[in-house]
Design an enzyme around this catalytic site. Structure first.
Site, PDB file in Angstrom:
ATOM      1  CE  LYS A  97       8.152  -6.813 -17.467  1.00 52.67           C
ATOM      2  NZ  LYS A  97       8.440  -6.591 -15.949  1.00 52.67           N
TER       3      LYS A  97
ATOM      4  CB  CYS B 157      -0.668  -0.221   1.450  1.00 53.69           C
ATOM      5  SG  CYS B 157      -1.847  -1.378   1.152  1.00 53.69           S
TER       6      CYS B 157
ATOM      7  CG  HIS C  90      11.287 -33.991 -22.763  1.00 58.55           C
ATOM      8  ND1 HIS C  90      11.338 -35.169 -22.949  1.00 58.55           N
ATOM      9  CD2 HIS C  90      12.491 -33.365 -23.862  1.00 58.55           C
ATOM     10  CE1 HIS C  90      13.022 -35.645 -23.078  1.00 58.55           C
ATOM     11  NE2 HIS C  90      13.864 -34.277 -23.990  1.00 58.55           N
TER      12      HIS C  90
END
Length: 607
Positions: free
Chosen positions: A484, A2, A503
């Site tokens: 991002k 905050c 894989h």
């Protein structure tokens, strides 16, 4: 997480508080509120939503005047997003704002219930204000010292006592608080961006200390009531650095600020002969003496910088290096001793898990070195050695310039360490440094690729899933590109080592699935082309990023981004900028809030 601010002085408090909260809004934007003295009462205004919503409510109350108050912008941890759960909270004679988490709030709530005191909100903060009111018998200082004995967790409090008009009491344990006294009065906040309008000089409130703010002065007391003089710090940027400066978003501005951030970070650390010089950082030449392993620990984007740092360290130093997520590292009983160098990375220098990892490393007698952007931050103060990035303030939640500045510091460390250990000759080290300098003009050229980034973003903005693939340094960079994109576009995105496609990952690639293939490393380029053929055969839309304009079969890609050529070790810098632009423009195309994505905040100061 905050943002909090307090002001007492000669001018209208609501203006100082609202402007400060707007500057701090990157720390949380679920709700906002202010509380101010109005003669012998404390008036509170708060609302869900952003600070702009709060400002509308304040403007609608022209009679709301005061020269002393506190303000808060919230990132919800305990309790949902509601007016009731918004700060400030009041109980009895005490009004309080809080950044942090009270870990034993449930135990305290039970004790207070036995005294007939019950909260109206779902927050841990209201329990703290109830406790302080319960302990208060007219002496704020004694009350706050007693409260510290009860409270467990992290907190930065700004507190108004109803019978102490014009005075703000502040208390800190873990969560950051910085303060200054200026012509207008006394100001305290979570971050310097809220203070810079008033002063470039400030101090960090030490932990377990109490600050008492009046219009005339700020007095700091330690736990024994002794007045202490905190160390004054100075910032070398001004108000314009924390403004958008004509850009539509802070993130875009910060993407374009990367060449200058890198100049500021690299150039002061170059000695004659084009060699690294870290003497001004206070790093001794003996720092690696007896070190037989390096641990890099960080969170999020900073951890991804560490992944690239690991490759560079191991290539140049031939010392084992591991990269650990700080929130995991601190709970795994890691093997640490005096032969270990622990490098922590944090833009804010206040990341809770990274700070805890640092303290764990120090308890194990490891040498500690931190890479941070904020002077005087907790991680900077507690590290044995600190290396500052000179990126300036970063406001957007998605980190851009701080990431590349962190990379540049890791490269500087790798070259300096390799030179000192004889792994690089002065001639070879000088060549590496020249390569590092070349990233600046290369990034400037890369920034001109924005039309291509926009075009690609238009074609991926509606996808549900997207994958990044790469090998070596490119895989490490892909991890950053993926986070991002997902954090600001909300597209599900994952990064995979390209050699792992067979894989399991290949089952996720279907017709039209976007795959961003980062292929800047010449040593594995042919292997990457084979991997691209594999996803192309399954119908993937391929966005290919290469180092230089390599000749590639055009049937293998939908888009080709040929980066300005750099030697392989430095290609992650330019590739990172392209991935940042792709994420930015995709978020814009989707009509999202780029700077303040949902559920996230900039400085993670709670666990």
């Amino acid at each position: 997480m905050c943002g909090i601010i307090g002001f007492t002085g000669q001018t209208e408090a609501k203006n100082v508080l609202l402007e400060g909260l707007e500057a701090l809004e990157y720390r949380g934007y679920d709700s906002a509120g202010i509380a101010c003295f109005n003669n012998d009462v404390i008036d509170t205004i708060k609302t869900t939503g952003k600070v702009s919503s709060l400002r509308k409510k304040v403007v609608a109350m022209p009679e709301f005047h005061s020269t002393c108050g506190i303000g808060h912008t919230r990132w919800a941890t305990h309790g949902g997003v509601s007016d009731t759960n918004s700060h400030p909270h009041t109980f009895g004679k005490v009004t309080l704002i809080h950044n942090g988490i009270i870990e034993n709030y449930h135990e305290l709530e039970t004790k207070l219930a036995a005294e007939g005191k019950f909260p109206v909100s779902q927050t841990d903060t209201e329990i703290a204000v109830m406790l302080i009111d319960y302990l208060y018998h007219g002496n704020p200082m004694e009350t706050l010292k007693k409260a510290m004995d009860y409270l467990e967790g992290t907190y930065a409090f700004c507190i108004l006592f109803k019978d102490r008009p014009g005075v703000i009491y502040c208390l800190r344990n873990g969560s950051p608080l910085v303060a200054c006294h200026c012509e207008e009065g006394s100001v305290i906040a979570s971050d310097m961006v809220a203070l810079i309008k008033y002063s470039k000089e400030y101090f960090v409130l030490p932990e377990q200390h109490i600050a008492v703010l009046t219009k005339d002065q700020i007095t700091v007391f330690d736990a024994k009531d002794k007045v202490v003089m905190p160390k004054m710090l100075y910032v070398n940027w001004d108000m314009s650095a924390a403004m958008k400066g004509g850009y539509p978003h802070f993130m875009l501005k910060e993407i374009y600020e990367q060449p200058e951030a890198l100049r500021s970070t690299i150039m002061p650390r170059i000695a004659k002969g084009n060699l690294p010089d870290l003497t001004n950082d206070g790093l001794p030449h003996t720092i690696l003496d007896s070190v037989n392993r390096i641990i890099i620990t960080a969170c999020g984007t900073a951890m991804h910088a560490g992944l690239i740092g690991r490759v560079m360290f191991e290539r140049l130093l031939r010392i084992p290096v591991t990269v650990e997520i700080a929130s995991e590292f601190r709970y795994q009983k890691p093997i640490i001793d005096s032969n270990t160098l622990v490098i922590t990375i944090s833009q804010s220098g206040e990341t809770a898990d990274t700070l805890a990892a640092l303290r764990l490393a120090k308890s194990g007698h490891a040498k500690t070195l931190s890479i941070v952007n904020v002077k005087g931050s907790s991680i900077a103060r507690e590290s044995d050695y600190v290396m500052y990035t000179h990126a300036g303030p970063e406001i957007a939640v998605a980190s851009t310039k701080a990431y590349t500045a962190q990379l540049s510091c890791l490269y500087l460390l790798a070259f300096d360490f390799a030179l000192e250990k004889g792994r690089l000759s002065e001639e070879d080290c000088s060549k590496e440094m020249e390569g590092l300098l070349q990233i600046i003009p290369a990034i400037e050229k890369t920034l001109t690729f924005h039309p291509l980034a926009k075009e690609i973003s238009r074609n991926i903005k509606d996808c549900e899933d997207l994958f990044f693939i790469g090998r070596g340094l490119d895989y490490a960079l892909s991890c950053e590109g993926s986070i991002k994109l997902k954090e600001i576009s909300y597209i599900h995105s994952e990064a995979y080592a390209a050699g792992e496609l067979k894989h399991g990952t290949l089952s996720l690639v279907t017709e039209g699935t976007p795959v961003i293939a980062v292929a800047t490393q010449s040593s594995v380029y042919s292997k990457m082309i084979s991997n691209i053929r594999e996803v192309r055969a399954r119908g993937a839309m391929v966005i290919l990023i290469t180092n230089g304009n390599n000749t590639v079969d055009s049937s293998l890609y939908d888009y080709h981004v040929p980066l300005p050529y750099l030697s392989d070790n430095f290609a992650p810098f330019t590739a990172a900028v392209v991935l940042q632009m792709l994420a930015y423009y995709t978020s814009v195309q989707r009509g999202l809030d780029v700077d303040q994505p949902r559920n996230l905040a900039k400085s993670v100061t709670v666990e």
